[in-house]
Structures are given as C-alpha cells and as structure tokens.
Write a protein that holds these residues in place. Sequence first.
Motif, PDB file in Angstrom:
ATOM      1  N   UNK A  97      20.348  71.514 -38.093  1.00 13.82           N
ATOM      2  CA  UNK A  97      19.671  72.030 -36.675  1.00 13.82           C
ATOM      3  C   UNK A  97      18.948  73.526 -37.102  1.00 13.82           C
ATOM      4  N   UNK A  98      17.271  73.667 -36.707  1.00 17.14           N
ATOM      5  CA  UNK A  98      16.562  74.375 -36.945  1.00 17.14           C
ATOM      6  C   UNK A  98      17.042  74.934 -35.364  1.00 17.14           C
ATOM      7  N   UNK A  99      17.606  76.550 -35.726  1.00 18.67           N
ATOM      8  CA  UNK A  99      17.518  77.533 -33.879  1.00 18.67           C
ATOM      9  C   UNK A  99      16.942  78.946 -33.962  1.00 18.67           C
ATOM     10  N   UNK A 100      16.549  78.941 -32.715  1.00 15.64           N
ATOM     11  CA  UNK A 100      16.230  80.752 -32.892  1.00 15.64           C
ATOM     12  C   UNK A 100      14.916  81.034 -31.759  1.00 15.64           C
ATOM     13  N   UNK A 101      14.880  81.858 -31.073  1.00 12.34           N
ATOM     14  CA  UNK A 101      13.765  82.707 -30.059  1.00 12.34           C
ATOM     15  C   UNK A 101      12.434  82.039 -30.485  1.00 12.34           C
ATOM     16  N   UNK A 102      11.783  81.890 -29.662  1.00 15.69           N
ATOM     17  CA  UNK A 102      10.552  82.113 -29.430  1.00 15.69           C
ATOM     18  C   UNK A 102       9.928  82.812 -30.357  1.00 15.69           C
ATOM     19  N   UNK A 103       8.817  82.504 -31.265  1.00 15.63           N
ATOM     20  CA  UNK A 103       7.633  83.030 -32.074  1.00 15.63           C
ATOM     21  C   UNK A 103       8.915  83.560 -33.072  1.00 15.63           C
ATOM     22  N   UNK A 104       9.962  82.566 -33.449  1.00 14.97           N
ATOM     23  CA  UNK A 104      11.077  83.508 -34.123  1.00 14.97           C
ATOM     24  C   UNK A 104      10.687  83.066 -35.894  1.00 14.97           C
ATOM     25  N   UNK A 105       9.923  81.811 -35.514  1.00 13.53           N
ATOM     26  CA  UNK A 105       9.272  81.005 -37.065  1.00 13.53           C
ATOM     27  C   UNK A 105       9.961  79.903 -37.734  1.00 13.53           C
ATOM     28  N   UNK A 106      10.658  79.448 -35.728  1.00 14.93           N
ATOM     29  CA  UNK A 106      11.542  78.018 -35.968  1.00 14.93           C
ATOM     30  C   UNK A 106      10.460  76.729 -36.789  1.00 14.93           C
ATOM     31  N   UNK A 107       9.171  76.620 -36.354  1.00 17.26           N
ATOM     32  CA  UNK A 107       8.027  75.536 -36.693  1.00 17.26           C
ATOM     33  C   UNK A 107       7.605  75.773 -37.823  1.00 17.26           C
ATOM     34  N   UNK A 108       7.635  77.685 -38.250  1.00 18.85           N
ATOM     35  CA  UNK A 108       7.517  77.482 -39.952  1.00 18.85           C
ATOM     36  C   UNK A 108       8.585  76.645 -41.453  1.00 18.85           C
TER      37      UNK A 108
END
Length: 569
Positions: free
Chosen positions: A248-259
Amino acid sequence: MACDYDGTLAGDGRVDDDTVAALERLVRSGRRLIMVTGRDMDELASAFDRFDLFERIVIENGAVLYDPAQQEATMLAEAPPSELVERLRQAGVQPLTVGSVIVATREPHDETVLGTIRDLGLELQVIFNKGAVMILPSGVNKATGLAAALGALGLSPHNTVAVGDAENDHAFLAACECSVAVANALPAIKERSDLVTGRPRGAGVAELIDRLVDDDLADVDPGRHHLPLGTTEGGRQVRLAPYGTRLLIAGPSNSGKSTVAAALLERVSAAGYQFCLIDPEGDYTDGIEDAIVLGDARRAPTEEEIIQVLGNPAQSLVVNLLGVPLDDRPGFFEMLLPRLSAIRSRYGHPHWLIVDEAHHMMPKGFGMESVGLLRRAGGLLLVTVHPALISEPVLRTLNAVVAVGERPVEVLTTFASAVGRAGDCPEPLGDLPTGEFLLWRLSGEPIRARLMAPEGERQRHRRKYAAGELGEEKSFYFRGPREVLNLRAGNLTAFCHIADGVDDESWEYHLRRGDYSRWLAEDVKDGELAAEVAEVERGGGEPADETRRRVRELIENRYTASAEPGGAL
C-alpha cells in the motif's frame, strides 16, 4: 520448467524410469514442460521417446523449435552455408553432424572450425559444451530458443525455472526467474545458479520437481530480481521482491504517492514483468513505456480487450476507466478481477496488479470472494489518499506499506490496526519531506529512505496535463460570477486558450476565489505551480490582462517544452 537433456534429464544419453515418473507428476500438477537441448531431432528421437510430456522442445541449441502435439518443427535461424560443411569435410573434421541449422563436431577440431569460418567471412558463432563444438548463426542460443517456445505458449521467463549442467546452459538459465544446477553440473554453472540440487542428473531433476509441486520453490528467493525503490541515509539500498509483495502506498494529496508508484512501476516494467494497472481517473494515459492504454473519457474498455492484451506476457496494460460512470467503477473492477485471476492461474501473469484510487475501487463492503482473489496476485500495489476508507479485509491481504508526506504515522497506524498489529506501530515521527518515504514490512521494522526517482514520471506528468484529456471530473470549468458560462478546460492547453477569450469579470471571479491554484493542486497535482499561481491570486490590484499573462507564463514555463518539443502550449 525448462530442462536440458544430456547430463540433466539424461545420464549416458538415457532418461531413467524414476525421472520419467517425476516428469509425469509435474505435468499432472498442471505445470508445463519444455526441453532445451543441443541435440538435433534424429539424435534425440533415437534416445528418448516421451516427447508427449513436453509442450515444446527446443533443439539444435536454440535454432529449431519442435511442437510434439503437431509434430512440426520450425527453424528459428538460417541453414548453414553448404560451403562451410564442404570445407570442414575436406579438412577431415570428424565426427561432423549437420542438422537443420546446427553444424557440430568435437574438440580438438575447434581451431579448424574457427579458421574455416574466418576464411569464408561468415557471421557465425562457436559454442563449446563438454568437448562438443557447435556452429550456429550469431545470436542463436538456448535462451533465444526458449524465448520462442515460451512465446508460442503465452508464457513468461518470469514464471519459468530452468535446470541444466553445462557451458551451453548459461544463457537459458540466466534468462529465467529461477536457475537450477543439478549436482553434477560444472562449477561455473553452480556458482551462477539460484539453487543446486542435492542429487545428480535425473535424480536431481526429480528432487526439483518434488519441491515445485510442493510449494513452487517458495523458500527460494535469490534476490537478483528485486526492485530498487530508494536508499537509506546510510546508503543501503531498499529493494522489493517482485513476487509476493502486496504493498500500500498512502499519504495526503500532493505528498508524492504517485511519484513513488511511478518509480516502482518503472522498475517493474524495465525488468520485464507484466503489469495490469487499474486507472480510475486517467492519470496514467501517457508516458508508461511499452504499456497499452485501453479506454478513455469517451469509451470504456471491454473485458475481452483487456484479456486479449494480457495474453501476451511481454505487453503490459493500463485500464483507463474515465469512460465508466464514477459509481460503476468499483463494480467494473470487481467483475474484471476473476478474469484477471483466471489468466494468472493459467499462465502465471500478469505479474503485478496495480490499483490507483484504491479507496474508491475497494471500499468497505468489497466482496470477500474478490479479497481472496487479491491474495493470489503475484505482486499487488494499492495507491490511495484515504487508507481508512479501503475495505479492512483488503488491507489484511497486504504485507507492506509505504507512507509519504505529512503525518506518516497515521498511515502506519491505520494499516497496523487493520492487520492486527496495532501494538507494533512505530512511535510518532515528523512529516516526511518531498522525496522521502517510510517503508514498513510486517516482517521487520519501518525503514526511512529517499526515493530513487522515476526517470519518466516528470515527462509523463507534463505531457498528460498539458495536452492529454483529464476527463470531466478533473477539468476546470469557467462559470463566472453568475454561473452563466460552462466552458470546460480538459487540460492546461485548453485552460490557456479559454482564459485568453473569457471576459475579465469571469476571469477575476475565479482568480479572487483561488480557483486556479486549487485546481492545479488538486486535479493537475502540481503543488509547486499551484503555489506560484496562488501568489498571483493574492496579489490584488493588477488588471485582468496582466494576471492572465502572468498565470499563462507560469504554466508555459513549466509545461511548454514537454508538451510539444520546441512548440507552445
């Protein structure tokens, strides 16, 4: 399983009854058999009559592919020049065997062979194998022959265990996910293999088959295929197993999840593993090398299209669900999942299932049967901004979590609670800066590391948001103060064009509300650009033409070069 013949299956040219019985056990288990041998067909047929156990036989050291069921042979390279064979005979080279492609003799005729090839100016290679001297077209070996066999069967080398004993086995052993040397193998083969059997020849193959049928070599993890994700402060590389990782990759918006997801995806793809990426919002429609995208904002993908693409293990897939109504997307995924699982059960791929916006695709109430299918995925990656909204049974299938951005301990706490490890959650720690992540495997302690950034992510992001199609939900709408307008900008190019033509009152209405920076942060997912545009929004007092120019300039400076090389937005 792909097996060499002489010295591996066979001793003194013959396969004993116990080894044949072991091969029969393997076939009955539903696994597939391929033989890879340097012999030609006549030599092999004179020594072995159980071709029916094998779905394909690679003969002549990779130069010919034989289908036992159809009794058909396919040449994978050109036949040898007749002049070569004649010259070798004139030179007294004996024995001399001429197959469909291969020309073979034995030492000490290697010098004569090499000299003849040189004198004739031929592009041929010489392969040595326990005293045998084999002449083949350049680039032809057991690995290329095995690749042809696997391709004909829709199988992948990442689902193949190869077993051999001698010099000409190096290439095909290295090409497979797991390489095995029988106990009698040459030392160089043993050193480069992932596993060495305790017994020689056919008895070693039988030993390997017992382990395969028992648990698919679950305890063999050589590490050579592991995927690098980042480095710790001390310089140690953080790597993930390409099989059995459920992350699982998780974190708030614009935190770098997609990267982080893009970095892992890039390494999965580069290593040749097939992935199927479920993309609910069209965030991966461009820039993933060698992946086909099915579906767009106007058209939903069909199950049959998806299954057809995944039939080729060398082809990865992005399933774009923008054309599926928002509320129907979880149901679409749950209907597709059994089909994906059936492909994997039959062929061993796709190797990775990746689900973006996992909180939407697998919400609370997600079917327990579907959860069971997730457990059987090879590699599983879920990406979300809201881990607490994912079905808890889904979270319990995972064995690792990556947290990014602010308050990473909250992500770990949610995960720990779902998997029954609340007491093991680490102490609170500060926010993670951009480019860092916290990896917690259930088998160990959390690791803080800096991401090895993906090479293609920035380019992909820029192309997508500059000139791609964001879909209706992610588009910007110029509506004006009285909401009499309904001008949709589906990407940054359209945004700049519409902004140039919209009336001053409508432009300034959205500017004062901070709508532009909010859209850039939340939907375009570019926090840096959003912050720069927010400064323009807060400026006040400047005429509409000036704020338009400044916002457009900020966008163009950041996106023009990658939208169209040398062009403009």
